[in-house]
Design an enzyme around this catalytic site. Structure first.
Site, PDB file in Angstrom:
ATOM      1  N   GLY A  93      33.548  29.806  69.065  1.00  0.00           N
ATOM      2  CA  GLY A  93      33.153  31.800  69.231  1.00  0.00           C
ATOM      3  C   GLY A  93      34.605  31.564  70.446  1.00  0.00           C
ATOM      4  O   GLY A  93      35.477  32.895  70.515  1.00  0.00           O
ATOM      5  N   ARG A  94      35.104  30.155  70.957  1.00  0.00           N
ATOM      6  CA  ARG A  94      36.551  30.244  71.352  1.00  0.00           C
ATOM      7  C   ARG A  94      37.150  28.453  71.332  1.00  0.00           C
ATOM      8  O   ARG A  94      38.227  28.568  71.913  1.00  0.00           O
ATOM      9  CB  ARG A  94      36.521  30.452  72.869  1.00  0.00           C
ATOM     10  CG  ARG A  94      35.230  29.685  73.443  1.00  0.00           C
ATOM     11  CD  ARG A  94      35.393  29.567  75.080  1.00  0.00           C
ATOM     12  NE  ARG A  94      34.040  28.830  74.656  1.00  0.00           N
ATOM     13  CZ  ARG A  94      34.483  28.678  77.036  1.00  0.00           C
ATOM     14  NH1 ARG A  94      35.524  29.501  77.377  1.00  0.00           N
ATOM     15  NH2 ARG A  94      33.647  28.278  77.184  1.00  0.00           N
ATOM     16  N   LYS A 114      40.769  24.647  72.624  1.00  0.00           N
ATOM     17  CA  LYS A 114      39.601  25.539  73.530  1.00  0.00           C
ATOM     18  C   LYS A 114      39.805  26.716  74.755  1.00  0.00           C
ATOM     19  O   LYS A 114      40.904  25.977  75.007  1.00  0.00           O
ATOM     20  CB  LYS A 114      38.789  24.494  73.624  1.00  0.00           C
ATOM     21  CG  LYS A 114      37.548  25.731  74.730  1.00  0.00           C
ATOM     22  CD  LYS A 114      36.242  24.183  74.891  1.00  0.00           C
ATOM     23  CE  LYS A 114      35.040  24.160  75.548  1.00  0.00           C
ATOM     24  NZ  LYS A 114      34.826  23.399  75.841  1.00  0.00           N
ATOM     25  N   ASP A 126      34.984  37.431  74.723  1.00  0.00           N
ATOM     26  CA  ASP A 126      37.118  37.693  74.807  1.00  0.00           C
ATOM     27  C   ASP A 126      37.022  36.298  74.230  1.00  0.00           C
ATOM     28  O   ASP A 126      38.972  36.416  73.923  1.00  0.00           O
ATOM     29  CB  ASP A 126      37.539  37.150  76.143  1.00  0.00           C
ATOM     30  CG  ASP A 126      37.678  36.714  76.943  1.00  0.00           C
ATOM     31  OD1 ASP A 126      36.590  34.814  77.068  1.00  0.00           O
ATOM     32  OD2 ASP A 126      37.465  36.266  78.226  1.00  0.00           O
ATOM     33  N   ASP A 253      23.181  22.862  70.307  1.00  0.00           N
ATOM     34  CA  ASP A 253      24.739  23.004  69.537  1.00  0.00           C
ATOM     35  C   ASP A 253      25.906  22.725  70.502  1.00  0.00           C
ATOM     36  O   ASP A 253      26.824  22.243  69.890  1.00  0.00           O
ATOM     37  CB  ASP A 253      25.248  24.718  70.017  1.00  0.00           C
ATOM     38  CG  ASP A 253      24.737  25.246  70.853  1.00  0.00           C
ATOM     39  OD1 ASP A 253      23.852  25.121  71.529  1.00  0.00           O
ATOM     40  OD2 ASP A 253      25.919  25.989  71.976  1.00  0.00           O
ATOM     41  N   ASN A 254      25.936  21.893  71.419  1.00  0.00           N
ATOM     42  CA  ASN A 254      26.312  20.329  72.269  1.00  0.00           C
ATOM     43  C   ASN A 254      25.693  19.149  72.324  1.00  0.00           C
ATOM     44  O   ASN A 254      26.538  18.492  73.337  1.00  0.00           O
ATOM     45  CB  ASN A 254      26.429  21.332  74.077  1.00  0.00           C
ATOM     46  CG  ASN A 254      26.530  23.016  74.286  1.00  0.00           C
ATOM     47  OD1 ASN A 254      27.346  23.182  73.849  1.00  0.00           O
ATOM     48  ND2 ASN A 254      26.291  23.439  75.204  1.00  0.00           N
ATOM     49  N   ASP A 263      31.036  18.956  75.171  1.00  0.00           N
ATOM     50  CA  ASP A 263      31.424  20.353  75.502  1.00  0.00           C
ATOM     51  C   ASP A 263      30.771  20.682  76.890  1.00  0.00           C
ATOM     52  O   ASP A 263      29.609  21.029  77.423  1.00  0.00           O
ATOM     53  CB  ASP A 263      29.869  21.437  75.588  1.00  0.00           C
ATOM     54  CG  ASP A 263      30.482  22.370  73.768  1.00  0.00           C
ATOM     55  OD1 ASP A 263      31.969  21.318  73.445  1.00  0.00           O
ATOM     56  OD2 ASP A 263      29.960  22.765  73.667  1.00  0.00           O
TER      57      ASP A 263
HETATM   58  P1  AMP Z   1      29.134  26.256  75.684  1.00  0.00           P
HETATM   59  O1  AMP Z   1      27.470  27.154  76.246  1.00  0.00           O
HETATM   60  O2  AMP Z   1      30.158  26.326  76.298  1.00  0.00           O
HETATM   61  O3  AMP Z   1      28.098  25.808  74.613  1.00  0.00           O
HETATM   62  O4  AMP Z   1      29.061  28.046  74.213  1.00  0.00           O
HETATM   63  C1  AMP Z   1      27.806  28.807  73.874  1.00  0.00           C
HETATM   64  C2  AMP Z   1      28.282  29.179  72.389  1.00  0.00           C
HETATM   65  O5  AMP Z   1      29.070  30.587  73.027  1.00  0.00           O
HETATM   66  C3  AMP Z   1      29.719  28.741  71.846  1.00  0.00           C
HETATM   67  O6  AMP Z   1      29.522  29.515  70.324  1.00  0.00           O
HETATM   68  C4  AMP Z   1      30.938  29.436  72.564  1.00  0.00           C
HETATM   69  O7  AMP Z   1      31.967  29.480  71.386  1.00  0.00           O
HETATM   70  C5  AMP Z   1      30.066  31.099  73.116  1.00  0.00           C
HETATM   71  N1  AMP Z   1      31.376  30.838  74.159  1.00  0.00           N
HETATM   72  C6  AMP Z   1      31.426  30.273  74.950  1.00  0.00           C
HETATM   73  N2  AMP Z   1      32.558  31.298  75.713  1.00  0.00           N
HETATM   74  C7  AMP Z   1      32.911  32.000  74.860  1.00  0.00           C
HETATM   75  C8  AMP Z   1      34.121  32.860  75.219  1.00  0.00           C
HETATM   76  N3  AMP Z   1      34.659  32.981  75.880  1.00  0.00           N
HETATM   77  N4  AMP Z   1      34.554  33.630  73.961  1.00  0.00           N
HETATM   78  C9  AMP Z   1      33.736  33.302  72.320  1.00  0.00           C
HETATM   79  N5  AMP Z   1      33.060  32.540  72.586  1.00  0.00           N
HETATM   80  C10 AMP Z   1      32.429  31.934  73.702  1.00  0.00           C
HETATM   81 MG    MG Z   2      29.334  24.825  72.784  1.00  0.00          MG
END
Ligand code: AMP
Ligand code: MG
Length: 485
Positions: A93-94, A114, A126, A253-254, A263
């Site tokens: 997502g980012r 990232k 965002d 997913d991590n 992650d």
């Molecule tokens: P994480 O918990 O950081 O591994 O993120 C879980 C999911 O949320 C992943 O698909 C990330 O890409 C998405 N994600 C986290 N933060 C953001 C952000 N600020 N904008 C878009 N996607 C995000």
């Molecule tokens: Mg992640």
């Protein structure tokens, strides 16, 4: 050594069918970017000339402003189990994969930004990352590498004056991450649950071809792949537990299919020993508590194994999963015996470790400091009882410990050096990271650099840096870290 223009790009992931990714360009931030830190060791992995970091094009590319010719930027698609619940559509997502380079020795490295803007998988996000979380990931991935723990790496951090809205207004930053592959357990789950099982085979074949070629020599390559993922995950978890690392968000997913630490979010290193340590302030039920991590890894592996069922026999999957616990225990016991200075694990070493950890939990002893001090405590140069409340119990423990050492180890001139090689002096304590972050938010990156250099050599005595080994001061005991990043 390559320049930015001569770095060879190969795009094996981009060559996979459309179902695996979405093509997307980074979105530049509004304000001019600056380089916060550059990792010459990571550049060396890519065979990239470290002098490139002085080129303005470097900052421009790695802040997402300028396209890198030769790359094929994309966001990877995945889903996953988050806190035990299946979430259909996650994906980068980012994060944006710029491309992949292959070194002269044939080592592949994916280069990923990232925090470089929205992608089709951003949902309500965002697409940005904040300076705080990128510094934490940057320093921790280098620290983990220094500790000998498999991990993604990081090439640099760039930042701008753009504001990002989290629980408060924060500074935007972009981390450049490197890994042989960023494929996660969730990269398979998305196809399993969508009932598009052909893609599972394509992805498994891709992984075997590029990252597990030895599986091709086995009678059943897909079974060999699953067994390898289970074994690498068991090794990774043993290393986390032995060093006292809590990941904080072990969602599927991590979880890297290569057994890398992946992650970095609300992670934490154990300080005052507490087996139930919860590093993630948002983890209200302690699903990802320190002592739960091996079981969570097994849960995650069972999610992964399920996705492999179109490719293999259910009994083979069951057997692979059943091998996790014994493998983890074997690796962990061996590492802990090593931390005591013993050449091999035995029922006696396991009992000693259990007793020591129970005493540490009762006294809230600093995990890293105590193990580091054992090199002095064992030969009697330091009185270890000071670390504990029940001093007599520790004296009895020490008596049994010395008896075992006398049977199996050599308390010779090299003893302390061997103990130091097994027990780090420096870890990334939350409060140290926080001090570096606070300065960086004022555009002073000196503390990021100091910690970076320190943590590259966590086992070495580093004169003048003693205070960085100290347990947290009172003001810093309760720093809280959440998922927000
Ligand atoms: P994480 O918990 O950081 O591994 O993120 C879980 C999911 O949320 C992943 O698909 C990330 O890409 C998405 N994600 C986290 N933060 C953001 C952000 N600020 N904008 C878009 N996607 C995000
Ligand atoms: Mg992640």
């Amino acid at each position: 050594m390559h320049s930015l223009n001569s770095l060879p790009f190969s795009n094996s992931f981009a060559a996979l069918p459309e179902a695996f990714h979405a093509r997307v360009q980074p979105t530049a931030l509004e304000h001019p970017a600056r380089l916060v830190h550059f990792n010459p060791d990571a550049a060396a992995l890519l065979e990239l000339d470290p002098a490139v970091c002085a080129d303005p094009a470097f900052t421009s590319i790695f802040s997402g402003k300028q396209a890198w010719s030769g790359g094929a930027p994309l966001a990877m698609r995945y889903s996953g189990h988050q806190f035990g619940h299946y979430v259909r559509q996650l994906g980068d997502g980012r994060a944006i994969l710029l491309g992949e380079t292959t070194t002269s020795l044939g080592q592949r490295w994916e280069i990923q930004l990232k925090g470089s803007g929205q992608t089709p998988y951003s949902r309500d996000g965002d697409g940005r990352a904040v300076l705080r979380s990128t510094i934490r990931e940057y320093l921790c991935s280098e620290a983990m590498h220094g500790l000998g723990i498999p991990t993604t790496r990081a090439l640099c951090i760039t930042t701008t004056d753009d504001e990002v809205y989290r629980e408060r207004i924060e500074t935007a930053a972009v981390l450049t991450r490197l890994a042989p592959s960023h494929v996660r357990f969730g990269s398979f789950e998305v196809f399993f649950y969508n009932n598009t099982h052909d893609e599972i085979r394509v992805l498994a074949d891709y992984l075997i071809q590029h990252h597990y070629p030895e599986a091709l020599t086995e009678a059943e390559p897909y079974v060999a792949l699953l067994n390898s993922v289970v074994d690498r995950t068991a090794q990774l978890l043993a290393r986390w537990q032995a060093v006292g690392f809590a990941h904080g968000v072990m969602n599927t997913d991590n979880m890297s299919v290569l057994g890398l630490t992946l992650d970095y979010g609300p992670f934490g290193f154990m300080e005052a020993f507490d087996p139930g340590f919860i590093c993630n302030h948002s983890d209200h039920h302690g699903r990802y508590a320190f002592d739960a991590q091996p079981q969570v890894a097994l849960f995650n592996l069972s999610c992964f194994a399920q996705t492999q069922l179109p490719l293999l026999d259910v009994e083979a999957a069951r057997a692979a999963l059943e091998s996790f616990q014994p493998a983890f225990t074997r690796y962990y016991n061996q590492l802990m015996a090593g931390k005591l200075g013993l050449p091999a694990a035995s029922p006696d070493s396991v009992a000693l470790v259990d007793d020591l950890l129970a005493q540490m939990a009762a006294a809230g002893t600093d995990y890293t400091s105590l193990f580091r001090a054992l090199g002095d405590i064992a030969p009697g140069r330091q009185d270890g009882r000071d670390y504990f409340i029940d001093r007599d119990r520790f004296a009895r423990w020490q008596h049994d410990y010395l008896a075992l050492l006398q049977q199996h180890a050599r308390l010779d001139a090299d003893w302390q050096a061997r103990m130091h090689a097994a027990n780090p002096k420096y870890i990334l304590r939350n409060y140290l990271a926080q001090i570096a972050i606070d300065k960086a938010e004022q555009q002073d990156y000196s503390e990021v650099d100091r910690l970076f250099r320190l943590l590259q050599k966590p086992f070495d005595e580093q004169p003048g840096m003693e205070q960085y080994a100290a347990p947290p001061p009172d003001w810093a005991r309760d720093i809280q870290v959440s998922c927000s990043s």
